[in-house]
Motif scaffolding. Sequence first.
Motif, PDB file in Angstrom:
ATOM      1  N   UNK A 199       0.880  -1.181   0.000  1.00 34.62           N
ATOM      2  CA  UNK A 199       0.000   0.000   0.000  1.00 34.62           C
ATOM      3  C   UNK A 199       0.914   1.226   0.000  1.00 34.62           C
ATOM      4  N   UNK A 200       0.333   2.415  -0.210  1.00 34.84           N
ATOM      5  CA  UNK A 200       1.136   3.638  -0.083  1.00 34.84           C
ATOM      6  C   UNK A 200       0.385   4.662   0.766  1.00 34.84           C
ATOM      7  N   UNK A 201       1.152   5.614   1.287  1.00 36.49           N
ATOM      8  CA  UNK A 201       0.601   6.535   2.288  1.00 36.49           C
ATOM      9  C   UNK A 201       0.106   7.848   1.686  1.00 36.49           C
ATOM     10  N   UNK A 202      -0.024   7.943   0.380  1.00 39.40           N
ATOM     11  CA  UNK A 202      -0.459   9.188  -0.263  1.00 39.40           C
ATOM     12  C   UNK A 202       0.745   9.945  -0.794  1.00 39.40           C
ATOM     13  N   UNK A 203       0.540  10.750  -1.844  1.00 43.86           N
ATOM     14  CA  UNK A 203       1.664  11.479  -2.449  1.00 43.86           C
ATOM     15  C   UNK A 203       2.344  12.366  -1.413  1.00 43.86           C
ATOM     16  N   UNK A 204       3.644  12.331  -1.375  1.00 46.57           N
ATOM     17  CA  UNK A 204       4.389  13.103  -0.380  1.00 46.57           C
ATOM     18  C   UNK A 204       4.545  12.350   0.933  1.00 46.57           C
ATOM     19  N   UNK A 205       4.114  11.076   0.942  1.00 42.34           N
ATOM     20  CA  UNK A 205       4.003  10.318   2.190  1.00 42.34           C
ATOM     21  C   UNK A 205       5.300   9.913   2.872  1.00 42.34           C
ATOM     22  N   UNK A 206       6.446  10.152   2.240  1.00 42.59           N
ATOM     23  CA  UNK A 206       7.703   9.751   2.900  1.00 42.59           C
ATOM     24  C   UNK A 206       7.949  10.533   4.189  1.00 42.59           C
ATOM     25  N   UNK A 207       7.477  11.774   4.233  1.00 41.74           N
ATOM     26  CA  UNK A 207       7.605  12.561   5.475  1.00 41.74           C
ATOM     27  C   UNK A 207       6.908  11.813   6.617  1.00 41.74           C
ATOM     28  N   UNK A 208       5.751  11.267   6.278  1.00 44.94           N
ATOM     29  CA  UNK A 208       4.934  10.565   7.269  1.00 44.94           C
ATOM     30  C   UNK A 208       5.641   9.292   7.746  1.00 44.94           C
ATOM     31  N   UNK A 265       4.124  16.843   4.536  1.00 46.56           N
ATOM     32  CA  UNK A 265       2.886  16.105   4.254  1.00 46.56           C
ATOM     33  C   UNK A 265       2.010  16.152   5.518  1.00 46.56           C
ATOM     34  N   UNK A 266       0.752  16.614   5.396  1.00 44.28           N
ATOM     35  CA  UNK A 266      -0.057  16.882   6.592  1.00 44.28           C
ATOM     36  C   UNK A 266      -0.050  15.829   7.711  1.00 44.28           C
ATOM     37  N   UNK A 267      -0.250  14.527   7.424  1.00 46.34           N
ATOM     38  CA  UNK A 267      -0.315  13.593   8.568  1.00 46.34           C
ATOM     39  C   UNK A 267       0.996  13.460   9.352  1.00 46.34           C
ATOM     40  N   UNK A 268       2.067  14.056   8.830  1.00 43.43           N
ATOM     41  CA  UNK A 268       3.375  13.914   9.469  1.00 43.43           C
ATOM     42  C   UNK A 268       3.385  14.361  10.918  1.00 43.43           C
ATOM     43  N   UNK A 269       2.591  15.387  11.230  1.00 41.97           N
ATOM     44  CA  UNK A 269       2.596  15.928  12.592  1.00 41.97           C
ATOM     45  C   UNK A 269       1.791  15.029  13.552  1.00 41.97           C
ATOM     46  N   UNK A 270       0.856  14.260  13.010  1.00 46.42           N
ATOM     47  CA  UNK A 270      -0.035  13.480  13.880  1.00 46.42           C
ATOM     48  C   UNK A 270       0.670  12.596  14.903  1.00 46.42           C
ATOM     49  N   UNK A 271       1.646  11.784  14.483  1.00 47.77           N
ATOM     50  CA  UNK A 271       2.262  10.908  15.489  1.00 47.77           C
ATOM     51  C   UNK A 271       2.860  11.702  16.642  1.00 47.77           C
ATOM     52  N   UNK A 272       3.324  12.909  16.365  1.00 51.68           N
ATOM     53  CA  UNK A 272       3.923  13.737  17.408  1.00 51.68           C
ATOM     54  C   UNK A 272       2.819  14.260  18.328  1.00 51.68           C
TER      55      UNK A 272
END
Length: 279
Positions: A199-208, A265-272
């Motif tokens: 699967x993939x995490x969405x375009x730009x998803x490597x930040x995530x 990439x927006x979801x990147x901040x979520x885990x923090x």
Amino acid sequence: MKVLKFGGTSVANAENISKIINILKAGDQKEKLVVVVSALGGTTDTLLEAGSFAKNGNSGYINSFKTIETRHIETVRALIPVDKQSGVLGGLKKILNELENTLEGISLLRELSIKTHDKIVSFGERLSSYIVFNTLRTQLENVSLKDSREIIITNDDFTQAIVDIETTNSNITSFFKDNISKIVVMPGFVAANKNGETTTLGRGGSDYTAALIASAIDASILEIWTDVSGMYTANPKLVKGAFPIENISYQEAMELSHFGAKVLYPPTIQPVLKKEIPM
Ligand code: ADP
Ligand code: ASP
Ligand code: MG
């Protein structure tokens, strides 16, 4: 432990990959590093183009494939010493063959499901992480490559998969608990569902990807390396007077990314934020 993520421009060619290697060598040699890499800049788009040609029965997919193949082979040739090239090229060709066969299958069936779409785009990061790992290995000891698809687990929403945080955190922690390498290279963007399908995490998803790892291992720092020096007040490529923001809260960074600052990439901040780090 430190997590460093290098985006598409940072790994775009042999020259830039050499700069990354120097950055890694220059750091504190005692601290363990996790290096997350994107595909060589533009590769994801070329893969998508190849998939679309193949689906329409257009033989143009062969050219797109050849472009990807040549670029990666040339990058290996420029980075790896001659005596080690054939082994590395052999491994690279194995991955490229798998890509070629998948494209051929799409072309024969004239069918491109979102599951196959994710399989196709995953090759960008699989190839780049393979090259960065092998280059590092020729210069440093104790380097390993870990396929993110073995530890980042998502649901079945191919192309925009949602991460199963609990399983993923536990996989990441147990992997790093036992891993003794000084540098672990991992592909960004790619993950797998419970059945092991890519699967993939969405375009730009490597930040995530990098943020998921940093959060799970409680990294001392997460560095996102890209082609601009930080988060700016506006896109510096479009707005002349834009300037880098010296300090920004997690909340503000998340808002900026949601309003289109693709530097993060927006979801990147979520885990923090989920860890309720004081802001
Ligand atoms: P990478 O491939 O390294 O992930 P991206 O292209 O995804 O890099 O993100 C970096 C780009 O984000 C910059 O080149 C810049 O044009 C763009 N960008 C948009 N808004 C901003 C902003 N507010 N601050 C910094 N960069 C921004
Ligand atoms: N290679 C993927 C993309 O181009 C993911 C990334 O670069 O973060 O979207
Ligand atoms: Mg990006």
